[in-house]
Enzyme design. Structure first.
Site, PDB file in Angstrom:
ATOM      1  N   LYS A  61     -19.073 -13.878  55.816  1.00 32.58           N
ATOM      2  CA  LYS A  61     -19.658 -13.779  56.224  1.00 32.58           C
ATOM      3  C   LYS A  61     -20.641 -13.658  54.730  1.00 32.58           C
ATOM      4  CE  LYS A  61     -21.023  -9.569  59.520  1.00 32.58           C
ATOM      5  NZ  LYS A  61     -21.152  -9.764  60.608  1.00 32.58           N
ATOM      6  N   ASP A  68     -20.808  -3.614  69.924  1.00 36.29           N
ATOM      7  CA  ASP A  68     -20.819  -4.448  69.601  1.00 36.29           C
ATOM      8  C   ASP A  68     -21.216  -5.195  70.523  1.00 36.29           C
ATOM      9  OD1 ASP A  68     -24.139  -5.159  69.506  1.00 36.29           O
ATOM     10  OD2 ASP A  68     -23.246  -5.909  67.307  1.00 36.29           O
TER      11      ASP A  68
END
Length: 550
Positions: free
Chosen positions: A152, A286
Site C-alpha cells: 500500500k 471505515d
C-alpha cells in the site's frame, strides 16, 4: 472565508460542470435555494453537455474534488435507500477504483521508504495497481521468500488536500454554530476530530499498528480474519501486508453461485460490530464494501476479512456503558429509561422536560423496532432526532459521531446482504451479556478480587493516611474559620463605611442648601447672618470627616 475562495471557486465550478444540483431534493431554506441558483448561474452549468446526463457524473465529480468527497461517496455507496441505483453503482467504484497515480512514482516512494532497491526486498512487484482509493493505492508483490503480499502506497500530497478542505469545513462549522442555531452538535469539535481521523489515515505506520491490534483481538476467530502485517521499516507512506483471497461483501453473484448462507453472514457481521464496540472498545470505523471481504473457502461457514484499518474508534468507558444501556433500553422499548440514562450521562441539560423528550423519542423510533432492516429508513429518524436535540438543547458527544458513521455503514451493508435481518433480536442477548459482564454480580466480585491485593498492600499505611487526613481536615477547618472571621470583619467595615458615607452626604447636602438659599430665593434662610458661615462649615467638616474616616 476569503482565504478559501480558490477552493470555493473550484467547488462551484465542479458542481456546475456536472450539474450536481439536479440530483438534490428541493431545498428547504432561502439560503439553500440561493446556493442552488448560484450553481446554475455558473457558465459551466450551461456548457455541461454530456456531463449533465452521464451516469458516472457524481463519481467523476467526487474524484475531481479529492479525498474528502471520495470518502463521502464511499459512505453514500452503502445507502441504496437514499440514491438512484445507477448513481450508487458508480459510487461503488470509489471504494477501490479511483484513478491511480503513476506506477513509477509509487515505486520511487517504496524504494525511498524501504531504503533499498525493489529487487532487494521483493521477488516481484506488479505495475498494475490492484486497487486505488482516496488515500492510497495498492500493488501486488511477492517477498523474496515467495510469500504473496500487497504493498500500500500513500498518494503524494493527500494530507495537504485534506487540511485544505478541513480548514474550510471548520469555518463553515463555526458559522453554523454561531448563526444557524446548530449548537446542539459541537460541529467545530466534530470537524477537528474528523480531520485528525483522516490525517491518521495518511499515516500508514499507524494503520499497520491498528491492523496488528485488530488481528490480536480476533486471533483464531471463526467470525473475522485480519491479514498479517510485514515489516516496512516503520514507514508512514508504505505498508506491506499478507495478500488474502476473498470476494467483496457486495458480490452477491458469487454468494449465490457458492451457496453461501447470507443470513448467517449478516448475523456474523452484526456480531463482529458489537464485539468490536463493546468487548474490545476498538472498532473498525471505515467499513464500506471495499474494506470488507468474505472468505469463500468454506461456503457453509463463511468468515469476514477486514482490510484498511486506518480509521478505528474507541469510546470513553462511561460513554461505552451509556450507549450500551441506551441501546438495550431501545430494544426493550423502555423510552423513559432511555431518556433517564441520557440525562444521567449529561447529554440532556438540567431542567429539560424528560417525559416530553421520552414521548418524542417513542414517536420517532418505536414504529421501526418491529420492522426488518429493508423496511427501516434511518434518514428521517436521524433527522427527527437531530431536530429534537436542537429543540431541547441536547448535547451529543463528538466521539458518538464516528460510532454513528460506522453504524450507518453496518446497517447499509446488512440491508444489502440480508434484507430481513432482525438487528434488535440479535443485539439484545449480546448487549445483555456485555452489561452483565461489566456491572453484574460477577463483575463486582471480580473487581473486588482484583483490588484486594492492592488494598492489603496499603493496610500498613492506613493509620498514617487517617492521621494525615484528620490533620488536613483540622487545618482546613482552621483556615475556614480564619476566612469566616475575615469576611465578617469586612462586612462590619463595609457597614461602617456606608454609615459614614450617609452622614457625610447629609452634611454636604445641608451645607450646600444653606449656601444656595439666597440664590434660590429662600428669604427665611438667607436672612440669617449665620447661614453662609454655617453652610461653609458643614461642607468643610463633612469632607474632612469622610476623608479621615477612609
Amino acid at each position: 472565508m476569503i482565504r478559501h475562495w480558490p477552493r470555493l471557486l473550484q467547488l462551484w465550478t465542479v458542481f456546475a460542470r456536472y450539474r450536481l444540483d439536479t440530483l438534490l431534493p428541493p431545498p428547504p431554506g432561502a439560503a439553500a435555494r440561493l446556493a442552488l441558483l448560484a450553481i446554475r448561474l455558473h457558465p459551466a452549468w450551461w456548457l455541461a453537455g454530456d456531463n449533465a446526463t452521464r451516469p458516472d457524473r457524481v463519481r467523476r465529480a467526487f474524484e475531481e474534488l479529492g479525498p474528502l468527497f471520495i470518502k463521502l461517496g464511499q459512505l453514500l455507496s452503502t445507502r441504496r435507500d437514499l440514491l438512484d441505483p445507477a448513481v450508487l453503482d458508480e459510487l461503488e467504484h470509489l471504494q477501490e477504483n479511483v484513478a491511480p497515480f503513476p506506477v513509477a512514482e509509487a515505486k520511487a516512494i517504496v524504494e525511498r521508504e524501504l531504503g533499498v532497491p525493489l529487487a532487494q526486498h521483493f521477488a516481484r512487484f506488479d505495475d498494475q495497481p490492484l486497487a486505488a482509493a482516496s488515500i492510497a493505492q495498492v500493488h501486488t508483490a511477492a517477498l523474496l521468500d515467495g510469500r504473496e503480499v500487497v504493498v500500500k502506497v500513500l498518494r503524494p500530497g493527500v494530507a495537504e488536500r485534506i487540511r485544505t478542505d478541513m480548514a474550510l469545513l471548520k469555518d463553515v462549522a463555526r458559522l453554523a454554530e454561531e448563526r444557524l442555531q446548530m449548537r446542539v452538535l459541537p460541529l467545530q469539535r466534530i470537524v477537528s476530530d474528523y480531520e485528525r481521523t483522516l490525517l491518521d489515515e495518511t499515516d500508514l505506520a499507524r494503520e499497520a499498528d491498528n491492523t496488528r491490534q485488530l488481528r490480536i483481538n480476533f486471533a483464531n476467530s471463526p467470525l473475522f480474519y485480519v491479514p498479517e502485517v510485514h515489516d516496512a521499516n516503520d514507514s508512514r507512506e508504505v505498508m506491506i501486508a499478507e495478500r488474502i483471497e476473498g470476494v467483496p461483501i457486495n458480490d452477491h453473484a458469487t454468494f449465490a453461485r457458492l451457496g453461501i448462507d447470507r443470513e448467517k453472514l449478516a448475523n456474523k457481521g452484526l456480531t463482529i460490530f458489537f464485539t468490536q464496540v463493546f468487548r474490545d472498545n476498538f472498532f473498525h470505523a471505515d467499513m464500506h464494501p471495499g474494506n470488507v471481504y468474505v472468505e469463500t473457502g468454506n461456503p457453509a461457514d463463511p468468515r469476514f476479512i477486514g482490510l484498511d484499518c486506518a480509521i478505528v474508534g474507541s469510546l470513553p468507558t462511561d460513554d461505552q456503558l451509556t450507549i450500551a444501556q441506551i441501546l438495550l433500553s431501545l430494544i426493550q422499548r423502555d423510552f423513559t429509561q432511555l431518556v433517564r440514562i441520557a440525562a444521567q450521562a449529561g447529554w440532556i441539560p438540567a431542567g429539560a422536560p424528560l417525559d416530553l423528550i421520552a414521548r418524542e423519542v417513542r414517536r420517532l423510533v418505536e414504529p421501526v423496532l418491529t420492522k426488518p432492516i429493508d423496511q427501516v429508513n434511518l434518514a428521517p429518524i436521524l433527522a427527527g432526532l437531530l431536530d429534537l436535540a436542537r429543540t431541547h438543547e441536547l448535547q451529543i458527544p463528538p466521539q458518538f459521531v464516528l460510532l454513528l458513521k460506522t453504524l450507518i455503514h453496518v446497517e447499509g451493508l446488512g440491508r444489502e446482504l440480508y434484507p430481513q435481518l432482525d438487528i434488535w433480536s440479535l443485539a439484545k442477548p449480546l448487549l445483555k451479556q456485555w452489561l452483565n459482564d461489566r456491572i453484574g454480580p460477577k463483575a463486582l466480585l471480580r473487581r473486588i478480587t482484583e483490588d484486594t491485593p492492592l488494598l492489603i498492600a496499603g493496610l500498613p499505611d492506613l493509620p498514617q493516611l487517617v492521621f494525615d487526613a484528620l490533620t488536613q481536615m483540622r487545618q482546613n477547618g482552621q483556615w475556614q474559620s480564619r476566612q469566616l472571621a475575615e469576611l465578617k470583619q469586612m462586612q462590619r467595615q463595609l457597614a461602617a463605611s456606608r454609615r459614614h458615607d450617609f452622614l457625610a452626604w447629609t452634611g454636604l447636602l445641608a451645607g450646600a442648601g444653606l449656601l444656595l438659599a439666597a440664590p434660590l430665593g429662600l428669604a427665611a434662610v438667607a436672612a440669617s447672618p449665620a447661614a453662609v458661615p454655617a453652610g461653609i462649615a458643614l461642607v468643610a467638616v463633612s469632607l474632612v470627616w469622610r476623608l479621615l474616616a477612609k
